[in-house]
Design a protein around this motif. Sequence first.
Motif, PDB file in Angstrom:
ATOM      1  N   GLU A  61     -33.704 -14.943 -10.881  1.00  0.00           N
ATOM      2  CA  GLU A  61     -33.380 -13.652 -11.494  1.00  0.00           C
ATOM      3  C   GLU A  61     -32.654 -12.723 -10.518  1.00  0.00           C
ATOM      4  OE1 GLU A  61     -37.533 -11.147 -10.858  1.00  0.00           O
ATOM      5  OE2 GLU A  61     -37.375 -12.527 -12.558  1.00  0.00           O
ATOM      6  N   MET A  62     -32.685 -13.038  -9.241  1.00  0.00           N
ATOM      7  CA  MET A  62     -31.991 -12.229  -8.235  1.00  0.00           C
ATOM      8  C   MET A  62     -30.591 -12.752  -7.923  1.00  0.00           C
ATOM      9  SD  MET A  62     -34.961 -11.503  -5.385  1.00  0.00           S
ATOM     10  CE  MET A  62     -35.724 -13.131  -5.320  1.00  0.00           C
ATOM     11  N   ILE A  63     -30.231 -13.902  -8.486  1.00  0.00           N
ATOM     12  CA  ILE A  63     -29.025 -14.604  -8.047  1.00  0.00           C
ATOM     13  C   ILE A  63     -27.839 -14.343  -8.963  1.00  0.00           C
ATOM     14  CG2 ILE A  63     -28.042 -16.863  -7.481  1.00  0.00           C
ATOM     15  CD1 ILE A  63     -30.903 -17.888  -7.114  1.00  0.00           C
ATOM     16  N   ARG A  64     -26.691 -14.166  -8.365  1.00  0.00           N
ATOM     17  CA  ARG A  64     -25.423 -14.172  -9.095  1.00  0.00           C
ATOM     18  C   ARG A  64     -24.749 -15.506  -8.806  1.00  0.00           C
ATOM     19  NH1 ARG A  64     -23.153  -8.100  -7.741  1.00  0.00           N
ATOM     20  NH2 ARG A  64     -24.876  -6.954  -8.732  1.00  0.00           N
ATOM     21  N   PHE A  65     -24.826 -16.411  -9.744  1.00  0.00           N
ATOM     22  CA  PHE A  65     -24.240 -17.728  -9.573  1.00  0.00           C
ATOM     23  C   PHE A  65     -22.720 -17.679  -9.751  1.00  0.00           C
ATOM     24  CE2 PHE A  65     -28.619 -18.986 -10.767  1.00  0.00           C
ATOM     25  CZ  PHE A  65     -28.877 -19.849  -9.718  1.00  0.00           C
ATOM     26  N   GLU A  66     -22.067 -18.712  -9.224  1.00  0.00           N
ATOM     27  CA  GLU A  66     -20.608 -18.848  -9.307  1.00  0.00           C
ATOM     28  C   GLU A  66     -19.904 -17.563  -8.868  1.00  0.00           C
ATOM     29  OE1 GLU A  66     -19.099 -21.640 -12.550  1.00  0.00           O
ATOM     30  OE2 GLU A  66     -20.807 -20.654 -13.533  1.00  0.00           O
ATOM     31  N   THR A  67     -20.448 -16.969  -7.820  1.00  0.00           N
ATOM     32  CA  THR A  67     -19.874 -15.743  -7.278  1.00  0.00           C
ATOM     33  C   THR A  67     -19.679 -15.925  -5.779  1.00  0.00           C
ATOM     34  OG1 THR A  67     -20.993 -14.399  -8.952  1.00  0.00           O
ATOM     35  CG2 THR A  67     -20.162 -13.259  -6.988  1.00  0.00           C
ATOM     36  N   GLU A  68     -18.433 -15.858  -5.350  1.00  0.00           N
ATOM     37  CA  GLU A  68     -18.124 -16.074  -3.945  1.00  0.00           C
ATOM     38  C   GLU A  68     -17.897 -14.746  -3.232  1.00  0.00           C
ATOM     39  OE1 GLU A  68     -15.237 -18.754  -1.057  1.00  0.00           O
ATOM     40  OE2 GLU A  68     -14.882 -18.716  -3.229  1.00  0.00           O
ATOM     41  N   VAL A  69     -18.547 -14.596  -2.105  1.00  0.00           N
ATOM     42  CA  VAL A  69     -18.340 -13.432  -1.256  1.00  0.00           C
ATOM     43  C   VAL A  69     -17.131 -13.702  -0.368  1.00  0.00           C
ATOM     44  CG1 VAL A  69     -19.295 -12.080   0.645  1.00  0.00           C
ATOM     45  CG2 VAL A  69     -20.759 -12.741  -1.285  1.00  0.00           C
ATOM     46  N   PHE A  70     -16.134 -12.833  -0.446  1.00  0.00           N
ATOM     47  CA  PHE A  70     -14.955 -13.064   0.385  1.00  0.00           C
ATOM     48  C   PHE A  70     -14.754 -11.995   1.449  1.00  0.00           C
ATOM     49  CE2 PHE A  70     -13.401 -10.945  -3.466  1.00  0.00           C
ATOM     50  CZ  PHE A  70     -12.626  -9.900  -2.954  1.00  0.00           C
ATOM     51  N   ARG A  71     -15.593 -10.945   1.437  1.00  0.00           N
ATOM     52  CA  ARG A  71     -15.493  -9.961   2.507  1.00  0.00           C
ATOM     53  C   ARG A  71     -16.819  -9.228   2.670  1.00  0.00           C
ATOM     54  NH1 ARG A  71     -11.090  -8.057   5.195  1.00  0.00           N
ATOM     55  NH2 ARG A  71     -11.220  -6.041   6.221  1.00  0.00           N
ATOM     56  N   VAL A  72     -17.271  -9.157   3.908  1.00  0.00           N
ATOM     57  CA  VAL A  72     -18.449  -8.369   4.280  1.00  0.00           C
ATOM     58  C   VAL A  72     -18.055  -7.524   5.482  1.00  0.00           C
ATOM     59  CG1 VAL A  72     -20.808  -8.412   5.161  1.00  0.00           C
ATOM     60  CG2 VAL A  72     -20.080 -10.125   3.480  1.00  0.00           C
ATOM     61  N   GLU A  73     -18.231  -6.217   5.373  1.00  0.00           N
ATOM     62  CA  GLU A  73     -17.822  -5.346   6.466  1.00  0.00           C
ATOM     63  C   GLU A  73     -18.657  -4.067   6.451  1.00  0.00           C
ATOM     64  OE1 GLU A  73     -13.760  -4.305   5.859  1.00  0.00           O
ATOM     65  OE2 GLU A  73     -14.107  -3.311   3.938  1.00  0.00           O
ATOM     66  N   PRO A  74     -18.756  -3.397   7.593  1.00  0.00           N
ATOM     67  CA  PRO A  74     -19.461  -2.109   7.605  1.00  0.00           C
ATOM     68  C   PRO A  74     -18.782  -1.131   6.652  1.00  0.00           C
ATOM     69  CG  PRO A  74     -19.106  -2.922   9.843  1.00  0.00           C
ATOM     70  CD  PRO A  74     -18.304  -3.812   8.931  1.00  0.00           C
ATOM     71  N   ALA A  75     -19.579  -0.419   5.881  1.00  0.00           N
ATOM     72  CA  ALA A  75     -19.014   0.545   4.933  1.00  0.00           C
ATOM     73  C   ALA A  75     -18.535   1.793   5.656  1.00  0.00           C
ATOM     74  CB  ALA A  75     -20.044   0.902   3.871  1.00  0.00           C
ATOM     75  N   THR A  76     -19.408   2.375   6.475  1.00  0.00           N
ATOM     76  CA  THR A  76     -19.046   3.517   7.307  1.00  0.00           C
ATOM     77  C   THR A  76     -19.830   3.405   8.608  1.00  0.00           C
ATOM     78  OG1 THR A  76     -20.828   4.940   6.487  1.00  0.00           O
ATOM     79  CG2 THR A  76     -18.747   5.005   5.272  1.00  0.00           C
TER      80      THR A  76
END
Length: 445
Positions: free
Chosen positions: A132-147
């Motif tokens: 129930e916590m998972i978003r399947f078939e969803t690829e993360v392509f960027r992770v970065e500090p917001a501020t």
Amino acid sequence: MTQPWPSLITSRARHVAVIGLGAAGLVAARELRREGHTVIAFEREKQVGGLWVYTDRVEHDSLSLIPGRTISHSSVYQSLRTNLPRECMGYSDFPFVIRPGDGESRDPRRYPDHREVMMYLQDFAREFEIEEMIRFETEVFRVEPATESDRKWRIESRNSRGVSGEEIFDAVVVCNGHFTEPRIADIPGIDSWPGKQIHSHNYRIPDPFKDQVVIVIGTQSSGNDISKDIATLAKQVHISSKAVASDSYVERNNLRIHPTYHFPFLETGGYVTVEDNRVGPLYKHVFPPGLAPGLSFIGLPFKGIQGFLFEIQSKWVASVLSGRVKLPSEDKMMEDVMAFYAKLEAMGIPKRYTHFLSDPRGNPMLWKFEPQDEVVVSQSDYFNWIAEQCGCPSIERWRERQYSVAVKNLIFGGDGYRDRWDDDQLIEEVYREFAKLTVKSRSSC
């Protein structure tokens, strides 16, 4: 029915993203929610299981070297079986025992096939309502500090329908594994050789090698398994390695190490780097000092008791994020990291072994050093240290003992080590402990 997760009073609940839902991501999601955090987990496939989800798809680039190639994230071949017994592979409160198949065939062997491991992980996900916590078939392509001011994190993702999204999280836990990018042997003149080359990452079945003469380079677990698999159909199979039987875990000088740790989505302004398979700087293999606790990594150490490693690292991360456990200052963490790196260098240990946890009591052959040399830290000491930090139980004595026996069996037990063992008394002890867990869970209904 057991309660899916206990309710804990925490000083601070965080909004946390988990990237990757293999064995590490699944238990990370559970432990984060147990600590009171809200969790969204991103998984690019249609199901949980990570490495253990078998597919017959392989990459068109058989050596997996071309940048921008379409990547197959599985390295599992059809005949693969575990190289450790199932009992020591499971999570501490969810034993990896033989379970009903719900109409599907299950593998009851102590060293089961990859499908049985995948089904165990799916059982775990159902038991603790993780999906129930998972978003399947969803690829993360960027992770970065917001501020820089609030130290939050921005995640950009894209689902299978091509819909992109952007969200802000308090913390990100990276659990995407390190088995997608292969390590390739550096062999002078190989480019002019007319034969076909393939990395084990793209091996699935022996049929394409029928009646051919094949050379397999490397005698670690996959090399041993694949050479025997191919031999069922090939004309000849030759095995090339400088390793001897008692030293088969030690990497060799004829290997060029391509990064098996791969985080193409992670943008930290160059703070977190991967150099010769060292992800750094990381405090105790988990927290980058300058970005902690908002960014953490689960499952980087290798050659050890992986399931328990994932679980206890996840407990530590969850408790740090809630504020129940405090990290040292950034300066103190960095001081610890640099002292660790300096000790590795002084011992002549290459960077590529930075995340190698071994226990000298259970793994006498893992390091190619003089007998008087000490391993920098054993996995038992590492587990005990984390357990002390977060106030949770450390590794069970039976699990340590079984792992020690299993590694020796792997090294010295010959071809049939998976189906031949002499630890029946220990197995009886293990299942007595499993029975206690069952009784305890029933009493909490």
